[in-house]
Scaffold this motif. Structure first.
Motif, PDB file in Angstrom:
ATOM      1  N   VAL A 195       0.885  -1.340   0.010  1.00  0.00           N
ATOM      2  CA  VAL A 195       0.018  -0.035  -0.175  1.00  0.00           C
ATOM      3  C   VAL A 195       0.736   1.382   0.068  1.00  0.00           C
ATOM      4  O   VAL A 195       0.569   2.234  -0.732  1.00  0.00           O
ATOM      5  CB  VAL A 195      -0.878  -0.109   1.038  1.00  0.00           C
ATOM      6  CG1 VAL A 195      -1.578   1.266   1.424  1.00  0.00           C
ATOM      7  CG2 VAL A 195      -2.081  -1.202   1.194  1.00  0.00           C
ATOM      8  N   THR A 196       1.944   1.165   0.843  1.00  0.00           N
ATOM      9  CA  THR A 196       2.991   2.568   0.805  1.00  0.00           C
ATOM     10  C   THR A 196       3.348   2.687  -0.411  1.00  0.00           C
ATOM     11  O   THR A 196       3.609   3.793  -0.882  1.00  0.00           O
ATOM     12  CB  THR A 196       3.740   2.172   2.082  1.00  0.00           C
ATOM     13  OG1 THR A 196       3.117   1.958   3.255  1.00  0.00           O
ATOM     14  CG2 THR A 196       4.598   3.462   2.126  1.00  0.00           C
ATOM     15  N   ALA A 197       4.039   1.696  -1.089  1.00  0.00           N
ATOM     16  CA  ALA A 197       4.725   1.630  -2.398  1.00  0.00           C
ATOM     17  C   ALA A 197       3.696   2.499  -3.309  1.00  0.00           C
ATOM     18  O   ALA A 197       4.213   3.229  -4.236  1.00  0.00           O
ATOM     19  CB  ALA A 197       5.199   0.390  -2.938  1.00  0.00           C
ATOM     20  N   VAL A 198       2.454   1.765  -3.464  1.00  0.00           N
ATOM     21  CA  VAL A 198       1.545   2.321  -4.433  1.00  0.00           C
ATOM     22  C   VAL A 198       1.400   4.123  -4.153  1.00  0.00           C
ATOM     23  O   VAL A 198       1.216   4.741  -5.070  1.00  0.00           O
ATOM     24  CB  VAL A 198       0.155   1.478  -4.306  1.00  0.00           C
ATOM     25  CG1 VAL A 198      -0.774   2.247  -5.405  1.00  0.00           C
ATOM     26  CG2 VAL A 198       0.741   0.261  -4.970  1.00  0.00           C
ATOM     27  N   PHE A 199       1.076   4.068  -2.966  1.00  0.00           N
ATOM     28  CA  PHE A 199       1.040   5.481  -2.498  1.00  0.00           C
ATOM     29  C   PHE A 199       2.077   6.258  -2.825  1.00  0.00           C
ATOM     30  O   PHE A 199       1.588   7.337  -3.312  1.00  0.00           O
ATOM     31  CB  PHE A 199       0.493   5.551  -1.005  1.00  0.00           C
ATOM     32  CG  PHE A 199       0.187   7.078  -0.530  1.00  0.00           C
ATOM     33  CD1 PHE A 199      -1.127   7.596  -0.550  1.00  0.00           C
ATOM     34  CD2 PHE A 199       1.241   7.776   0.395  1.00  0.00           C
ATOM     35  CE1 PHE A 199      -1.302   9.008  -0.350  1.00  0.00           C
ATOM     36  CE2 PHE A 199       0.997   9.102   0.709  1.00  0.00           C
ATOM     37  CZ  PHE A 199      -0.379   9.537   0.624  1.00  0.00           C
ATOM     38  N   VAL A 200       3.106   6.215  -2.635  1.00  0.00           N
ATOM     39  CA  VAL A 200       4.182   7.021  -2.838  1.00  0.00           C
ATOM     40  C   VAL A 200       4.487   7.208  -4.381  1.00  0.00           C
ATOM     41  O   VAL A 200       4.765   8.394  -4.686  1.00  0.00           O
ATOM     42  CB  VAL A 200       5.555   6.435  -2.309  1.00  0.00           C
ATOM     43  CG1 VAL A 200       6.911   7.083  -2.636  1.00  0.00           C
ATOM     44  CG2 VAL A 200       5.664   6.438  -0.492  1.00  0.00           C
ATOM     45  N   TYR A 201       4.286   6.063  -5.014  1.00  0.00           N
ATOM     46  CA  TYR A 201       4.489   6.401  -6.482  1.00  0.00           C
ATOM     47  C   TYR A 201       3.262   7.255  -7.144  1.00  0.00           C
ATOM     48  O   TYR A 201       3.696   7.927  -8.064  1.00  0.00           O
ATOM     49  CB  TYR A 201       4.461   4.992  -7.091  1.00  0.00           C
ATOM     50  CG  TYR A 201       4.813   4.976  -8.652  1.00  0.00           C
ATOM     51  CD1 TYR A 201       6.068   5.106  -8.990  1.00  0.00           C
ATOM     52  CD2 TYR A 201       3.763   4.940  -9.488  1.00  0.00           C
ATOM     53  CE1 TYR A 201       6.361   5.008 -10.328  1.00  0.00           C
ATOM     54  CE2 TYR A 201       4.293   4.973 -11.140  1.00  0.00           C
ATOM     55  CZ  TYR A 201       5.388   5.020 -11.273  1.00  0.00           C
ATOM     56  OH  TYR A 201       5.907   5.115 -12.461  1.00  0.00           O
ATOM     57  N   VAL A 202       2.100   7.173  -6.655  1.00  0.00           N
ATOM     58  CA  VAL A 202       1.104   7.923  -7.041  1.00  0.00           C
ATOM     59  C   VAL A 202       1.292   9.323  -6.924  1.00  0.00           C
ATOM     60  O   VAL A 202       1.189  10.325  -7.411  1.00  0.00           O
ATOM     61  CB  VAL A 202      -0.407   7.491  -6.636  1.00  0.00           C
ATOM     62  CG1 VAL A 202      -1.344   8.435  -6.793  1.00  0.00           C
ATOM     63  CG2 VAL A 202      -0.900   6.117  -7.012  1.00  0.00           C
ATOM     64  N   VAL A 203       1.776   9.437  -5.424  1.00  0.00           N
ATOM     65  CA  VAL A 203       1.711  10.895  -4.970  1.00  0.00           C
ATOM     66  C   VAL A 203       3.101  11.631  -5.825  1.00  0.00           C
ATOM     67  O   VAL A 203       3.079  12.805  -6.587  1.00  0.00           O
ATOM     68  CB  VAL A 203       2.240  11.032  -3.649  1.00  0.00           C
ATOM     69  CG1 VAL A 203       2.720  12.419  -3.291  1.00  0.00           C
ATOM     70  CG2 VAL A 203       0.985  10.592  -2.772  1.00  0.00           C
ATOM     71  N   GLY A 204       4.267  10.676  -6.125  1.00  0.00           N
ATOM     72  CA  GLY A 204       5.403  11.205  -6.995  1.00  0.00           C
ATOM     73  C   GLY A 204       4.981  11.463  -8.210  1.00  0.00           C
ATOM     74  O   GLY A 204       5.953  12.256  -8.989  1.00  0.00           O
ATOM     75  N   SER A 205       3.997  10.747  -8.835  1.00  0.00           N
ATOM     76  CA  SER A 205       3.850  10.934 -10.253  1.00  0.00           C
ATOM     77  C   SER A 205       2.861  12.333 -10.684  1.00  0.00           C
ATOM     78  O   SER A 205       2.579  12.578 -11.830  1.00  0.00           O
ATOM     79  CB  SER A 205       2.887   9.685 -10.903  1.00  0.00           C
ATOM     80  OG  SER A 205       3.564   8.622 -10.326  1.00  0.00           O
ATOM     81  N   LEU A 206       2.134  12.920  -9.574  1.00  0.00           N
ATOM     82  CA  LEU A 206       1.247  13.833  -9.657  1.00  0.00           C
ATOM     83  C   LEU A 206       1.966  15.164 -10.085  1.00  0.00           C
ATOM     84  O   LEU A 206       3.101  15.276  -9.945  1.00  0.00           O
ATOM     85  CB  LEU A 206       0.725  14.479  -8.353  1.00  0.00           C
ATOM     86  CG  LEU A 206      -0.389  13.429  -7.797  1.00  0.00           C
ATOM     87  CD1 LEU A 206      -0.641  13.865  -6.479  1.00  0.00           C
ATOM     88  CD2 LEU A 206      -1.567  12.996  -8.667  1.00  0.00           C
ATOM     89  N   GLY A 207       1.379  16.006 -11.112  1.00  0.00           N
ATOM     90  CA  GLY A 207       2.100  17.037 -11.598  1.00  0.00           C
ATOM     91  C   GLY A 207       2.850  17.076 -12.761  1.00  0.00           C
ATOM     92  O   GLY A 207       2.701  15.804 -13.575  1.00  0.00           O
ATOM     93  N   ARG A 208       3.369  17.989 -13.385  1.00  0.00           N
ATOM     94  CA  ARG A 208       4.065  17.821 -14.502  1.00  0.00           C
ATOM     95  C   ARG A 208       5.560  17.094 -14.505  1.00  0.00           C
ATOM     96  O   ARG A 208       6.311  17.196 -13.530  1.00  0.00           O
ATOM     97  CB  ARG A 208       4.564  19.419 -14.791  1.00  0.00           C
ATOM     98  CG  ARG A 208       5.325  19.607 -16.117  1.00  0.00           C
ATOM     99  CD  ARG A 208       5.644  20.932 -16.359  1.00  0.00           C
ATOM    100  NE  ARG A 208       4.654  22.008 -16.462  1.00  0.00           N
ATOM    101  CZ  ARG A 208       4.574  23.230 -16.560  1.00  0.00           C
ATOM    102  NH1 ARG A 208       5.711  23.830 -16.749  1.00  0.00           N
ATOM    103  NH2 ARG A 208       3.477  23.760 -16.535  1.00  0.00           N
ATOM    104  N   GLY A 209       5.419  16.347 -15.518  1.00  0.00           N
ATOM    105  CA  GLY A 209       6.780  15.566 -15.553  1.00  0.00           C
ATOM    106  C   GLY A 209       6.652  14.129 -14.969  1.00  0.00           C
ATOM    107  O   GLY A 209       7.672  13.318 -15.233  1.00  0.00           O
ATOM    108  N   GLY A 210       5.557  13.787 -14.415  1.00  0.00           N
ATOM    109  CA  GLY A 210       5.502  12.575 -13.849  1.00  0.00           C
ATOM    110  C   GLY A 210       6.260  12.104 -12.545  1.00  0.00           C
ATOM    111  O   GLY A 210       6.524  13.103 -11.855  1.00  0.00           O
ATOM    112  N   ALA A 211       6.596  10.713 -12.592  1.00  0.00           N
ATOM    113  CA  ALA A 211       7.420  10.476 -11.344  1.00  0.00           C
ATOM    114  C   ALA A 211       8.777  10.531 -11.483  1.00  0.00           C
ATOM    115  O   ALA A 211       9.567   9.647 -11.969  1.00  0.00           O
ATOM    116  CB  ALA A 211       7.100   8.815 -11.117  1.00  0.00           C
ATOM    117  N   THR A 212       9.410  11.899 -11.465  1.00  0.00           N
ATOM    118  CA  THR A 212      10.772  12.097 -11.348  1.00  0.00           C
ATOM    119  C   THR A 212      11.502  11.607 -10.230  1.00  0.00           C
ATOM    120  O   THR A 212      10.797  11.408  -9.036  1.00  0.00           O
ATOM    121  CB  THR A 212      10.782  13.779 -11.560  1.00  0.00           C
ATOM    122  OG1 THR A 212      10.387  14.391 -10.379  1.00  0.00           O
ATOM    123  CG2 THR A 212      10.184  14.223 -12.703  1.00  0.00           C
ATOM    124  N   PRO A 213      12.908  11.342 -10.105  1.00  0.00           N
ATOM    125  CA  PRO A 213      13.527  11.004  -9.183  1.00  0.00           C
ATOM    126  C   PRO A 213      13.227  11.875  -7.840  1.00  0.00           C
ATOM    127  O   PRO A 213      13.203  11.223  -6.771  1.00  0.00           O
ATOM    128  CB  PRO A 213      15.006  10.981  -9.605  1.00  0.00           C
ATOM    129  CG  PRO A 213      14.639  10.881 -10.960  1.00  0.00           C
ATOM    130  CD  PRO A 213      13.549  11.343 -11.189  1.00  0.00           C
TER     131      PRO A 213
END
Length: 347
Positions: free
Chosen positions: A142-160
């Motif tokens: 659950v945490t891995a999915v949540f972090v990836y979704v939050v990190g993917s928000l906004g311009r540029g997607g899931a940047t490092p």
């Protein structure tokens, strides 16, 4: 000939040199792991002789020294398995996210697993080792999915950078929730706080046998994802053009990594930075081919965790320092170095 020609020739030569040395580095790493594991069963708050180690390995527990060695054997085996799982999961996470800062600890996956276990202990009295593992894997997922979704928000997607910030923020929030769950419960706070430090001192053959099937599945999924990770490293569009099912490949690899770190966290508690340090060291030795990077990351992870466990036993004799503290002391400066050197670029 223009001055820029020699570097263009030297780069393929360097790559060929790395390819030739890959089997050698793997053999060397396995030999070092054997030596470190042997040292782990002989070194501690009470050192024992080589004869006692050999006798204990043969099954004898008659003498005091032999009994001490027999107790260290499952501890050593757990350190090897946990280190291999954490090193491998870190390499897979970095490959899936193309993030040089990806690590089960930095992305908050370990903390999510810890919160799930602590909450289950406090609410339903969770006590079985198998229950710990299932709950930890669920929390990590659950945490891995949540972090990836939050990190993917906004311009540029899931940047490092966004993934690292999302993981750090999530980890801080979950750590606060863990404290909120534990503090009112004086009956469990002592054991839970000790577990949250992260260590392998409580390893037993029983706990190892229960976690081993989960580690085996995670190991298999991760190693089978090596070719897919090589394709994903070229970019999603190019990987799809090569016939790779990008979403499926990324999902299976990520699940294998989460399975590994969730299962390990259930048995040892959260241990950080192994999955960050090890893959970077492996890339320096053998390059970026995941078919070699993943196995070597597993072996070097086992070496790192086992050797730091031995170090924790001898630096404060007759007391011990849990391995989670030692890996943090080693990994935190390395994390700062990677941030400054990589400028948080993609792999």
């Amino acid at each position: 000939m223009p001055p820029s020609a020699p570097p263009a020739v030297a780069a393929p030569a360097t790559a060929r040199g790395l390819r030739r040395l890959r089997p050698l580095w793997l053999v060397i790493a396995l030999a070092v792991l054997g030596a470190v594991a042997f040292a782990s069963v002989g070194i501690g708050s009470r050192d024992v002789s080589l004869a006692d180690v050999i006798a204990a390995l043969g099954g004898s527990t008659d003498g005091f020294n032999e009994a001490a060695v027999a107790k260290r054997i499952p501890r050593t085996l757990l350190a090897v398995l946990a280190g291999a799982a954490l090193g491998l999961s870190g390499a897979v996470m970095q490959g899936v996210t193309r993030n040089p800062l990806a690590d089960p600890g930095i992305l908050g996956v370990n903390t999510g697993a810890s919160l799930a276990v602590v909450t289950a202990i406090a609410t339903v009295g969770l006590s079985s080792a198998t229950g710990y593992i299932w709950v930890a894997i669920a929390g990590a997922s659950v945490t891995a999915v949540f972090v990836y979704v939050v990190g993917s928000l906004g311009r540029g997607g899931a940047t490092p950078l966004k993934l690292a910030l999302a993981g750090a923020a999530t980890s801080a929030a979950l750590t606060s929730l863990i404290s909120a769950v534990v503090l009112p419960r004086g009956d469990i706070s002592g054991s839970v706080r000790s577990w949250l430090i992260g260590g392998v001192g409580g390893g037993t053959f029983s706990s190892i046998s229960q976690v081993l099937p989960f580690l085996a599945v995670g190991l298999l999924l991760s190693l089978l994802s090596a070719r897919s990770l090589n394709s994903l490293a070229l970019g999603d569009e190019l990987a799809a053009g090569l016939g790779e099912r990008v979403a499926v490949a990324r999902g299976l690899a990520a699940f294998g990594a989460v399975l590994l770190c969730g299962a390990v966290t259930a048995v040892t508690g959260p241990i950080g930075f192994v999955g960050l340090v090890v893959p970077h060291a492996c890339r320096l030795l053998i390059g970026v081919d995941h078919r070699w990077l993943l196995p070597l990351s597993a072996v070097l992870g086992a070496i790192l965790l086992t050797s730091t466990d031995v170090l924790g036993r001898i630096v404060a004799r007759p007391e011990e320092i849990d391995v989670g503290i030692i890996t943090a002391l080693v990994g935190a400066p390395f994390f700062i170095y990677i941030v400054r050197r990589q400028k948080v670029r993609e792999l």
